[in-house]
Design an enzyme around this catalytic site. Structure first.
Site, mmCIF file in Angstrom:
data_model
loop_
_atom_site.group_PDB
_atom_site.id
_atom_site.type_symbol
_atom_site.label_atom_id
_atom_site.label_comp_id
_atom_site.label_asym_id
_atom_site.label_seq_id
_atom_site.Cartn_x
_atom_site.Cartn_y
_atom_site.Cartn_z
ATOM 1 N N CYS A 1 -14.634 -3.925 7.020
ATOM 2 C CA CYS A 1 -15.851 -4.501 7.611
ATOM 3 C C CYS A 1 -16.586 -3.538 8.545
ATOM 4 O O CYS A 1 -17.631 -3.871 9.075
ATOM 5 C CB CYS A 1 -15.543 -5.810 8.318
ATOM 6 S SG CYS A 1 -15.058 -7.108 7.166
ATOM 7 N N HIS B 1 -31.794 -12.047 4.851
ATOM 8 C CA HIS B 1 -32.019 -10.754 4.204
ATOM 9 C C HIS B 1 -32.274 -9.630 5.204
ATOM 10 O O HIS B 1 -33.017 -8.694 4.932
ATOM 11 C CB HIS B 1 -33.134 -10.841 3.159
ATOM 12 C CG HIS B 1 -32.690 -11.567 1.929
ATOM 13 N ND1 HIS B 1 -32.660 -12.943 1.866
ATOM 14 C CD2 HIS B 1 -32.215 -11.124 0.756
ATOM 15 C CE1 HIS B 1 -32.198 -13.301 0.677
ATOM 16 N NE2 HIS B 1 -31.913 -12.220 -0.019
ATOM 17 N N GLU C 1 -18.820 -17.853 6.664
ATOM 18 C CA GLU C 1 -19.074 -16.468 6.261
ATOM 19 C C GLU C 1 -18.717 -16.277 4.787
ATOM 20 O O GLU C 1 -19.379 -15.536 4.069
ATOM 21 C CB GLU C 1 -18.253 -15.524 7.140
ATOM 22 C CG GLU C 1 -18.541 -14.058 6.891
ATOM 23 C CD GLU C 1 -17.825 -13.156 7.864
ATOM 24 O OE1 GLU C 1 -18.315 -13.012 9.004
ATOM 25 O OE2 GLU C 1 -16.789 -12.590 7.481
#
Length: 150
Positions: free
Chosen positions: A25, A75, A136
């Site tokens: 991550c 986005h 998530e």
């Protein structure tokens, strides 16, 4: 009058990277987030009010959450403002991409706390934010409850 909880779900796509993290991550990657927003209040009893019987109009809740969270995050790339990816962030911004720099590590836990502050301050005083749930992935989520943060 009875207190009633109203929940609306929102979805948005956001990329992020965890600065200093020791796993995958640390790289820029994205998620299809789902955010459940639950408010609590008493339904309006004034028969002359067009919103009689509602705690909050779902459209009003949608407007608040879209303005404070979804329209900003959808986005976009979310990065800690202290990230070594700042040059990348500047390049992306100058190329027309949405980059959001925050003063926290962009984990689900920190994101949901940030969302709680932003949404709470936009609600009418007779309506309280009760809880948030930020998914998530299909199997991983963070939850925020007002009662835990009083």
């Amino acid at each position: 009058m009875a207190k009633i909880r109203i929940t609306k779900q929102f979805t948005f796509e956001t990329a992020h990277a965890l600065y200093g993290y020791d796993g995958k991550c640390k790289n820029v990657h994205g998620h299809s987030y789902k955010l459940d927003v639950t408010v609590i209040g008493e339904p309006i009893t004034d028969m002359d009010n067009v919103k009689c019987g509602m705690v909050i109009d779902f459209g009003d809740l949608k407007r608040i959450v879209k303005t404070e969270v979804v329209d900003i995050m959808d986005h976009a790339i979310l990065l800690n403002k202290n990230t070594p990816h700042l040059k990348l962030a500047e390049h992306l911004k100058s190329s027309g991409h949405d980059v959001v720099l925050v003063d926290y590590q962009p984990t689900s836990e920190n994101m949901i706390a940030d969302f709680a502050k932003k949404i709470s301050r936009k609600l009418d005083k007779n309506i309280m934010l009760h809880s948030l749930k930020l998914r998530e992935t299909g199997t991983a989520f963070a939850e925020w409850y007002a009662s835990d943060n009083a």
